[in-house]
Scaffold this motif. Structure first.
Motif, mmCIF file in Angstrom:
data_model
loop_
_atom_site.group_PDB
_atom_site.id
_atom_site.type_symbol
_atom_site.label_atom_id
_atom_site.label_comp_id
_atom_site.label_asym_id
_atom_site.label_seq_id
_atom_site.Cartn_x
_atom_site.Cartn_y
_atom_site.Cartn_z
ATOM 1 N N ALA A 1 26.739 -10.047 16.430
ATOM 2 C CA ALA A 1 25.700 -9.762 17.421
ATOM 3 C C ALA A 1 25.237 -11.042 18.120
ATOM 4 C CB ALA A 1 24.521 -9.067 16.742
ATOM 5 N N THR A 2 25.148 -12.130 17.369
ATOM 6 C CA THR A 2 24.741 -13.404 17.981
ATOM 7 C C THR A 2 25.762 -13.892 18.998
ATOM 8 O OG1 THR A 2 23.559 -14.000 15.950
ATOM 9 C CG2 THR A 2 24.071 -15.779 17.486
ATOM 10 N N LEU A 3 27.030 -13.830 18.652
ATOM 11 C CA LEU A 3 28.074 -14.259 19.581
ATOM 12 C C LEU A 3 28.135 -13.350 20.806
ATOM 13 C CD1 LEU A 3 30.884 -15.130 17.003
ATOM 14 C CD2 LEU A 3 29.426 -16.726 18.254
ATOM 15 N N SER A 4 27.942 -12.043 20.587
ATOM 16 C CA SER A 4 27.922 -11.128 21.728
ATOM 17 C C SER A 4 26.702 -11.381 22.600
ATOM 18 C CB SER A 4 27.930 -9.681 21.237
ATOM 19 O OG SER A 4 29.101 -9.406 20.487
ATOM 20 N N PHE A 5 25.575 -11.730 21.999
ATOM 21 C CA PHE A 5 24.368 -12.058 22.768
ATOM 22 C C PHE A 5 24.604 -13.285 23.639
ATOM 23 C CE2 PHE A 5 20.389 -14.375 23.260
ATOM 24 C CZ PHE A 5 19.542 -13.388 23.752
ATOM 25 N N LEU A 6 25.367 -14.252 23.128
ATOM 26 C CA LEU A 6 25.660 -15.471 23.887
ATOM 27 C C LEU A 6 26.767 -15.278 24.914
ATOM 28 C CD1 LEU A 6 25.475 -18.076 20.980
ATOM 29 C CD2 LEU A 6 23.741 -17.604 22.724
ATOM 30 N N GLY A 7 27.412 -14.113 24.886
ATOM 31 C CA GLY A 7 28.422 -13.816 25.888
ATOM 32 C C GLY A 7 29.832 -14.195 25.520
ATOM 33 N N VAL A 8 30.082 -14.606 24.278
ATOM 34 C CA VAL A 8 31.435 -15.009 23.878
ATOM 35 C C VAL A 8 32.003 -14.106 22.789
ATOM 36 C CG1 VAL A 8 31.078 -17.426 24.484
ATOM 37 C CG2 VAL A 8 30.512 -16.638 22.176
ATOM 38 N N GLY A 9 31.254 -13.102 22.361
ATOM 39 C CA GLY A 9 31.737 -12.196 21.331
ATOM 40 C C GLY A 9 32.417 -10.997 21.966
ATOM 41 N N LEU A 10 31.892 -9.818 21.677
ATOM 42 C CA LEU A 10 32.410 -8.611 22.301
ATOM 43 C C LEU A 10 31.951 -8.553 23.757
ATOM 44 C CD1 LEU A 10 31.761 -6.059 19.413
ATOM 45 C CD2 LEU A 10 33.819 -7.398 19.880
ATOM 46 N N ARG A 11 32.781 -7.960 24.584
ATOM 47 C CA ARG A 11 32.484 -7.893 26.017
ATOM 48 C C ARG A 11 32.568 -6.448 26.497
ATOM 49 N NH1 ARG A 11 35.577 -12.581 25.273
ATOM 50 N NH2 ARG A 11 34.640 -14.487 26.094
ATOM 51 N N PRO A 12 31.830 -6.124 27.548
ATOM 52 C CA PRO A 12 31.940 -4.775 28.118
ATOM 53 C C PRO A 12 33.390 -4.506 28.533
ATOM 54 C CG PRO A 12 30.041 -5.941 29.010
ATOM 55 C CD PRO A 12 30.840 -6.948 28.243
ATOM 56 N N PRO A 13 33.862 -3.258 28.450
ATOM 57 C CA PRO A 13 33.082 -2.042 28.196
ATOM 58 C C PRO A 13 32.834 -1.709 26.728
ATOM 59 C CG PRO A 13 35.354 -1.470 28.638
ATOM 60 C CD PRO A 13 35.267 -2.964 28.774
ATOM 61 N N THR A 14 33.137 -2.598 25.797
ATOM 62 C CA THR A 14 32.831 -2.341 24.400
ATOM 63 C C THR A 14 31.320 -2.200 24.220
ATOM 64 O OG1 THR A 14 34.756 -3.647 23.730
ATOM 65 C CG2 THR A 14 33.096 -3.205 22.057
ATOM 66 N N VAL A 15 30.919 -1.174 23.478
ATOM 67 C CA VAL A 15 29.505 -0.934 23.214
ATOM 68 C C VAL A 15 29.129 -1.692 21.946
ATOM 69 C CG1 VAL A 15 27.719 0.801 22.794
ATOM 70 C CG2 VAL A 15 29.665 1.332 24.273
ATOM 71 N N VAL B 1 37.591 -6.107 19.136
ATOM 72 C CA VAL B 1 36.870 -6.750 18.033
ATOM 73 C C VAL B 1 37.734 -7.768 17.297
ATOM 74 C CG1 VAL B 1 35.434 -4.708 17.706
ATOM 75 C CG2 VAL B 1 37.533 -4.946 16.380
ATOM 76 N N TRP B 2 39.037 -7.779 17.511
ATOM 77 C CA TRP B 2 39.918 -8.584 16.672
ATOM 78 C C TRP B 2 39.774 -10.084 16.874
ATOM 79 C CZ3 TRP B 2 40.663 -5.559 13.022
ATOM 80 C CH2 TRP B 2 40.918 -4.200 13.238
ATOM 81 N N PRO B 3 39.559 -10.600 18.081
ATOM 82 C CA PRO B 3 39.298 -12.045 18.180
ATOM 83 C C PRO B 3 38.059 -12.475 17.406
ATOM 84 C CG PRO B 3 39.896 -11.172 20.327
ATOM 85 C CD PRO B 3 39.709 -9.995 19.430
ATOM 86 N N VAL B 4 37.011 -11.660 17.427
ATOM 87 C CA VAL B 4 35.799 -11.996 16.667
ATOM 88 C C VAL B 4 36.088 -11.950 15.170
ATOM 89 C CG1 VAL B 4 33.396 -11.374 16.265
ATOM 90 C CG2 VAL B 4 34.385 -11.091 18.540
#
Length: 333
Positions: A269-283, A195-198
């Motif tokens: 959530a928006t950045l994760s939805f676009l694929g540049v936020g949190l990434r798997p395996p992070t839930v 989560v730290w880069p976000v």
């Protein structure tokens, strides 16, 4: 011949103030006696009610918050989210990373009230565990934004001059960067799944808003008479800023930061939805919403629960910020 008895002496008055004014002494003596009695009664009242002291802004705000049902509901919901973020195993026993392809997009069944996603993972477990990432990002980003923005805005507003101009122009530069576009560029080169880069990205682009609020509050606070009196008594700039200006300028920052916390959760959530936020395996709720968007017609439950949890969390923090704003602003009472 016996001596006549001495004349009877008048008994002393019960109230010592009765001896001050003889009979028929006039209005001035009566006024003095009344004022003395009033002062004596007020002294007894003050001695018996020492606890009736003038309340501060914060005590008044807390008193208003306790009476506000919006604050109670939002605070209870946020407390529940924090608890399940720290100890999700209290309400779920399933591993969110344990998936069975045989149950792909299946509906609810005993022990799995929210059904399964495309990979056969338990939607209920992923929804509960997804609160950890969102709440962590929201709280850490808000603390970083509040500290950096308050420091920059406070220094700019207190010292003014070239320092104010330099720091204000720096804030304007970061204000001009679009948040989504900046996230796509900045986070696309980051390979970490934590989560730290976000959090760092949100702090980098979020501090100018708090800096402007803090700057205006400090400019207003430093013009008060108690600050000018401290300056005349020879107080240093650091002492005036920390002891006199900052405590009276922090209320607007707290209000804006509380409301912005929900916005930062939605941004993650928006950045994760676009694929540049949190990434798997992070839930994350954003990841689950992204995975469920393509299957909304076949399995709407995959999108309903994480999106509902995200919306409820953002709404809770916004409601909390509104309640805090109403309590800290005397004009809204």
């Amino acid at each position: 011949m016996p001596e006549p008895p001495p004349p009877a002496q008048p008994s002393p008055p019960q109230n010592p103030h009765e001896a001050v004014a003889p009979t028929g002494s006039g209005g001035a003596a009566d006024l003095a006696m009344t004022e003395a009695e009033t002062l004596e009664g007020g002294g007894r009242t003050a001695a018996g009610n020492v606890h009736n002291k003038p309340r501060s802004l914060w005590s008044d705000a807390w008193r208003e918050l306790r009476r506000n049902p919006v604050f109670i509901i939002s605070a209870a919901l946020i407390l529940f989210l924090v608890v399940i973020s720290l100890w999700p195993q209290l309400i779920v026993s399933t591993n969110p990373l344990h998936c069975e392809l045989a149950k792909s997009q299946a509906g609810r069944e005993p022990g799995h009230p929210f059904g399964f996603d495309t990979q056969g993972c338990d939607v209920y477990a992923r929804t509960v565990y997804g609160a950890r990432a969102s709440v962590t990002v929201g709280i850490c980003a808000t603390l970083g934004v509040a500290l950096l923005g308050s420091l920059v805005g406070g220094l700019a507003g207190f010292f003014g001059g070239w320092a104010d101009a330099l720091l204000s122009r720096a804030a304007d530069i970061f204000f001009g960067i679009p948040v989504i576009l900046g996230g796509l560029v900045f986070l696309s080169v980051v390979t970490s799944s934590t989560v730290w880069p976000v959090v760092g990205f949100i702090v980098l682009l979020g501090w100018p808003q708090i800096a402007r609020i803090a700057r205006g509050a400090v400019i207003t606070a430093k013009q008060h008479d108690y600050v000018q009196a401290a300056r005349a008594l020879g107080a240093s700039n650091g002492r005036m800023l920390l002891r006199h200006v900052a405590p009276n300028a922090v209320a607007p920052v707290i209000v804006v930061a509380t409301i912005a916390l929900g916005t930062y959760i939605a941004l993650e959530a928006t950045l994760s939805f676009l694929g540049v936020g949190l990434r798997p395996p992070t839930v994350s709720w954003g990841i689950d919403i992204s995975n469920a968007a393509a299957q909304i017609r076949n399995a709407p439950h995959m999108l309903l629960w994480p999106a509902g949890a995200l919306s409820l969390t953002v709404l809770a923090f916004i409601m909390l910020g509104d309640a805090v704003r109403d309590a800290l602003d005397p004009k809204l009472r």
